[in-house]
Design a protein around this motif. Structure first.
Motif, short mmCIF file in Angstrom:
data_model
loop_
_atom_site.label_atom_id
_atom_site.label_comp_id
_atom_site.label_asym_id
_atom_site.label_seq_id
_atom_site.Cartn_x
_atom_site.Cartn_y
_atom_site.Cartn_z
N PRO A 191 -12.95 0.93 -8.41
CA PRO A 191 -12.20 0.95 -7.33
C PRO A 191 -13.15 0.58 -5.89
O PRO A 191 -14.45 0.48 -6.18
CB PRO A 191 -12.71 3.14 -7.29
CG PRO A 191 -14.01 2.81 -8.84
CD PRO A 191 -14.06 1.61 -8.98
N TYR A 246 -8.33 2.34 0.33
CA TYR A 246 -9.13 2.55 -1.39
C TYR A 246 -8.07 1.92 -2.46
O TYR A 246 -6.77 1.36 -1.77
CB TYR A 246 -8.54 3.58 -2.25
CG TYR A 246 -9.22 4.49 -3.38
CD1 TYR A 246 -10.73 3.86 -3.58
CD2 TYR A 246 -8.34 4.69 -4.13
CE1 TYR A 246 -10.74 4.92 -4.71
CE2 TYR A 246 -7.99 4.71 -5.47
CZ TYR A 246 -9.71 4.90 -5.75
OH TYR A 246 -10.69 5.17 -7.57
N LEU A 247 -8.62 0.78 -3.56
CA LEU A 247 -7.78 0.52 -4.00
C LEU A 247 -9.01 0.09 -5.62
O LEU A 247 -9.91 0.13 -5.65
CB LEU A 247 -7.77 -0.78 -3.76
CG LEU A 247 -8.73 -1.92 -3.63
CD1 LEU A 247 -9.62 -3.12 -4.72
CD2 LEU A 247 -8.92 -3.21 -2.46
N LYS A 257 -2.34 -1.74 -3.70
CA LYS A 257 -1.27 -2.28 -4.66
C LYS A 257 -0.89 -3.43 -4.86
O LYS A 257 -0.48 -3.80 -3.99
CB LYS A 257 -0.44 -0.77 -5.56
CG LYS A 257 -0.87 0.27 -5.05
CD LYS A 257 -2.03 0.71 -6.55
CE LYS A 257 -1.53 1.38 -7.42
NZ LYS A 257 -2.81 1.45 -8.20
N TYR A 287 -2.75 7.39 -0.09
CA TYR A 287 -3.79 7.55 -0.80
C TYR A 287 -3.90 8.90 -0.57
O TYR A 287 -3.96 10.58 -1.88
CB TYR A 287 -4.65 6.66 -0.89
CG TYR A 287 -6.35 7.76 -1.68
CD1 TYR A 287 -5.47 6.65 -3.72
CD2 TYR A 287 -7.15 8.37 -1.62
CE1 TYR A 287 -6.89 7.37 -4.84
CE2 TYR A 287 -8.13 8.90 -2.67
CZ TYR A 287 -7.50 8.14 -3.96
OH TYR A 287 -8.94 8.65 -4.57
N LEU A 323 -14.10 9.09 -1.43
CA LEU A 323 -13.75 8.05 -2.84
C LEU A 323 -14.46 7.99 -3.78
O LEU A 323 -13.16 7.52 -4.99
CB LEU A 323 -12.95 6.77 -1.90
CG LEU A 323 -12.61 7.32 -0.46
CD1 LEU A 323 -12.07 5.79 -0.23
CD2 LEU A 323 -11.27 7.93 -1.37
N GLY A 348 -13.26 0.61 -1.22
CA GLY A 348 -12.98 1.11 -0.49
C GLY A 348 -13.78 0.87 1.20
O GLY A 348 -14.51 0.01 0.73
N THR A 362 -6.41 7.94 3.92
CA THR A 362 -6.43 6.21 3.64
C THR A 362 -4.92 6.54 2.86
O THR A 362 -3.80 7.09 1.78
CB THR A 362 -7.64 6.84 2.02
OG1 THR A 362 -8.11 7.56 2.43
CG2 THR A 362 -7.80 6.30 0.61
N GLU A 364 -3.88 2.83 0.18
CA GLU A 364 -3.92 2.63 -1.17
C GLU A 364 -3.28 0.74 -1.75
O GLU A 364 -2.12 1.33 -1.40
CB GLU A 364 -4.03 3.56 -2.84
CG GLU A 364 -4.67 2.56 -4.06
CD GLU A 364 -4.49 3.85 -4.79
OE1 GLU A 364 -4.46 3.58 -5.95
OE2 GLU A 364 -3.59 5.06 -4.34
N PHE A 381 1.14 -0.95 -0.09
CA PHE A 381 -0.01 0.24 -0.33
C PHE A 381 0.92 1.23 0.10
O PHE A 381 1.70 1.02 0.29
CB PHE A 381 -1.30 0.12 0.85
CG PHE A 381 -0.21 -0.33 2.29
CD1 PHE A 381 -0.07 1.17 3.27
CD2 PHE A 381 -0.27 -1.19 3.40
CE1 PHE A 381 0.36 1.90 4.56
CE2 PHE A 381 -0.04 -0.99 4.76
CZ PHE A 381 0.17 0.59 5.13
#
Length: 183
Positions: A156, A120-121, A86, A78, A173, A158, A82, A84, A75
């Motif tokens: 997306p 988030y992703l 990955k 973001y 988001l 969350g 938050t 993100e 991650f």
């Protein structure tokens, strides 16, 4: 099976199998949508500097079994509250055994420890296994599910880490339009 979770960096040789396999996976899954899928996948893998996935703003883990890298993820920041996610990946021979769920859990624990309150992703529409993983681990879709996934291209999600299931804390988001093919 005994797995070892290692906090490391993208530059560590132990990460190379994960990164190489992800690049091949991205290129093959999206080949029919991107004529230059190998170049696009390579570009995606190089999009963020390795430091983005290192503390204090990020984290990168690999999961090793019998000396072989079989999973991992990362991650990055973001925004101030938050993280993100990955680069979530599991070796093809290890799929459908809960390893990806373990990766997500371990990343969430680290994100909380580093002061993030939500995650988030995005995942691609050609990755239904990832979509299922995120839905089954409490992630809220932040896209209009009545629109065909390929229109969105990137899907997306969350999650509120402090109050899983809470969705009002994720509203900022939500994208106003589908995340279609990158230009």
């Amino acid at each position: 099976m005994t797995y070892t979770i290692i906090d490391t960096t993208l530059l560590d040789p132990i990460a190379r199998p994960l990164l190489d396999a992800l690049q091949v996976e991205y290129a093959s899954r999206y080949r029919e949508f991107r004529p230059d899928s190998s170049a696009s996948a390579s570009e995606e893998m190089m999009r963020y500097p390795a430091e983005s996935f290192a503390p204090p703003d990020g984290a990168f883990i690999v999961i090793v079994r019998d000396g072989e890298t079989v999973g991992g993820g990362a991650f990055k920041r973001y925004d101030a509250t938050t993280a993100e996610l990955k680069r979530i990946w599991t070796h093809a021979s290890q799929r459908r055994q809960g390893l990806a769920r373990l990766v997500v859990h371990e990343l969430e624990v680290r994100a909380l420890r580093q002061g993030y309150r939500r995650v988030y992703l995005t995942t691609g529409f050609r990755q239904p296994e990832a979509t299922g993983l995120y839905l089954n681990t409490g992630y809220e879709p932040l896209f209009d599910r009545s629109i065909a996934p390929e229109i969105h291209f990137r899907l997306p999600f969350g999650k509120d880490l402090l109050e899983p299931g809470r969705v009002d804390s994720l509203q900022d988001l939500v994208q106003s339009e589908p995340l279609g093919l990158p230009k």
